[in-house]
Scaffold this motif. Structure first.
Motif, short mmCIF file in Angstrom:
data_model
loop_
_atom_site.label_atom_id
_atom_site.label_comp_id
_atom_site.label_asym_id
_atom_site.label_seq_id
_atom_site.Cartn_x
_atom_site.Cartn_y
_atom_site.Cartn_z
N SER A 70 6.24 -80.40 -68.77
CA SER A 70 6.72 -81.31 -69.80
C SER A 70 7.48 -82.44 -69.11
N ARG A 71 7.39 -83.63 -69.66
CA ARG A 71 8.11 -84.76 -69.07
C ARG A 71 9.61 -84.70 -69.33
N ARG A 72 10.05 -83.88 -70.32
CA ARG A 72 11.48 -83.86 -70.63
C ARG A 72 12.12 -82.48 -70.68
N ASP A 73 11.32 -81.41 -70.80
CA ASP A 73 11.88 -80.06 -70.92
C ASP A 73 11.45 -79.19 -69.75
N TRP A 74 12.26 -78.15 -69.49
CA TRP A 74 11.88 -77.16 -68.49
C TRP A 74 10.73 -76.32 -69.04
N THR A 75 9.81 -75.95 -68.17
CA THR A 75 8.68 -75.09 -68.51
C THR A 75 8.96 -73.73 -67.89
N PHE A 102 7.64 -83.24 -59.74
CA PHE A 102 8.85 -82.89 -60.50
C PHE A 102 9.70 -84.14 -60.70
N SER A 103 10.44 -84.14 -61.78
CA SER A 103 11.42 -85.21 -62.03
C SER A 103 12.40 -85.27 -60.86
N GLN A 104 12.90 -86.47 -60.58
CA GLN A 104 13.93 -86.64 -59.57
C GLN A 104 15.27 -87.03 -60.20
N ALA A 105 15.33 -86.99 -61.54
CA ALA A 105 16.55 -87.37 -62.27
C ALA A 105 17.59 -86.25 -62.15
N ILE A 106 18.77 -86.56 -61.68
CA ILE A 106 19.82 -85.58 -61.47
C ILE A 106 20.16 -84.82 -62.76
N GLU A 107 20.13 -85.51 -63.90
CA GLU A 107 20.48 -84.85 -65.17
C GLU A 107 19.50 -83.73 -65.54
N ASP A 108 18.30 -83.72 -64.96
CA ASP A 108 17.35 -82.64 -65.22
C ASP A 108 17.67 -81.38 -64.43
N TYR A 109 18.67 -81.44 -63.55
CA TYR A 109 19.03 -80.33 -62.68
C TYR A 109 20.51 -79.96 -62.80
N THR A 110 21.19 -80.48 -63.81
CA THR A 110 22.61 -80.24 -64.02
C THR A 110 22.80 -79.27 -65.18
N ASN A 111 23.57 -78.19 -64.95
CA ASN A 111 23.78 -77.14 -65.95
C ASN A 111 22.43 -76.57 -66.39
N LEU A 176 10.35 -67.49 -64.40
CA LEU A 176 9.99 -68.56 -63.47
C LEU A 176 10.12 -69.85 -64.24
N SER A 177 10.97 -70.75 -63.75
CA SER A 177 11.34 -71.96 -64.49
C SER A 177 11.08 -73.20 -63.66
N PHE A 178 10.42 -74.17 -64.29
CA PHE A 178 10.02 -75.39 -63.60
C PHE A 178 10.60 -76.60 -64.32
N PRO A 179 11.22 -77.52 -63.57
CA PRO A 179 11.86 -78.68 -64.19
C PRO A 179 10.83 -79.64 -64.79
N PRO A 180 11.33 -80.61 -65.56
CA PRO A 180 10.41 -81.61 -66.12
C PRO A 180 9.61 -82.29 -65.02
N GLY A 181 8.44 -82.77 -65.40
CA GLY A 181 7.60 -83.46 -64.43
C GLY A 181 6.25 -83.81 -65.02
N THR A 182 5.29 -84.02 -64.14
CA THR A 182 3.92 -84.33 -64.55
C THR A 182 2.97 -83.41 -63.81
N GLY A 183 1.78 -83.24 -64.36
CA GLY A 183 0.78 -82.39 -63.72
C GLY A 183 0.90 -80.95 -64.15
N THR A 184 0.26 -80.07 -63.38
CA THR A 184 0.23 -78.65 -63.72
C THR A 184 0.56 -77.78 -62.51
N ILE A 185 1.00 -76.58 -62.84
CA ILE A 185 1.19 -75.52 -61.85
C ILE A 185 0.34 -74.35 -62.34
#
Length: 195
Positions: A70-75, A102-111, A176-185
């Motif tokens: 997802s571009r904005r939520d954790w998967t 993966f997103s490089q925005a710090i807010e996607d990795y805080t808390n 198993l948790s993946f941060p926002p981003g593009t593409g697939t795993i």
């Protein structure tokens, strides 16, 4: 004495089967069976993308779990289990799509727990570009996490890490948790061998 010998003869052949009882459907040959959360069985996803033709062949039997980031939520994908021992080795084999990032925005990795909907757990931050394997004990509201950094590229990658401090025979959840981003795993195997 005969009963004891009979019990040993019946139990010993079961030992190899018990070794992989903790996590079920570790290679996704049964699709999403035993797994909850995001993603779909690779065979289902491949068949949905296929162009229907007359006289189509049998559905794809390729095993795996496809996670679209997802571009904005954790998967995330989870499974409940009971560890047999307190230490072990977690192995995750996966592939990244060519357009993976993966997103490089710090807010996607805080808390991070709050970002994943786990608001009752101790907050932590991780470095951008990192995904995590969580071990959650819901009864005590405790969470252990292991950080993983992937290499860009579509080739198959394997994370292998030592896991410690599992409480044997107590209900846990692996997440198993993946941060926002593009593409697939594509998850190909998720195994936990405790010792």
């Amino acid at each position: 004495m005969k009963n004891f010998a009979l019990a040993i003869l019946l139990f010993v052949p079961l030992l190899p089967m018990m070794a992989d009882e903790e996590l079920k459907n570790t290679d996704f040959t049964d699709g999403r069976s035993h797994w909850e959360g995001d993603g779909e069985a690779l065979a289902t996803a491949n068949n949905a993308d296929a162009t229907p033709t007359l006289g189509a062949t049998a559905p794809s039997t390729q095993a795996g779990l496809l996670l679209k980031l997802s571009r904005r939520d954790w998967t995330r994908v989870t499974q409940g289990f009971r560890p047999l021992h307190s230490n072990g080795t977690l192995t995750v084999t996966y592939q990244l799509s060519a357009d993976f990032a993966f997103s490089q925005a710090i807010e996607d990795y805080t808390n991070v727990p709050t970002l994943m909907g786990f608001t009752s757990y101790r907050p932590f931050n991780i470095r951008p570009g990192t995904w995590i394997a969580l071990f959650i004990e819901t009864a005590t509201q405790e969470m252990e996490y292991y950080k993983v950094t992937s290499k860009p590229g579509a080739d198959t990658q394997t994370y292998k890490g030592e896991i410690s401090d599992l409480v044997p025979r107590v209900d846990k959840t692996i997440c198993l948790s993946f941060p926002p981003g593009t593409g697939t795993i594509t998850l190909l195997h998720v195994g936990l061998d405790t010792h």
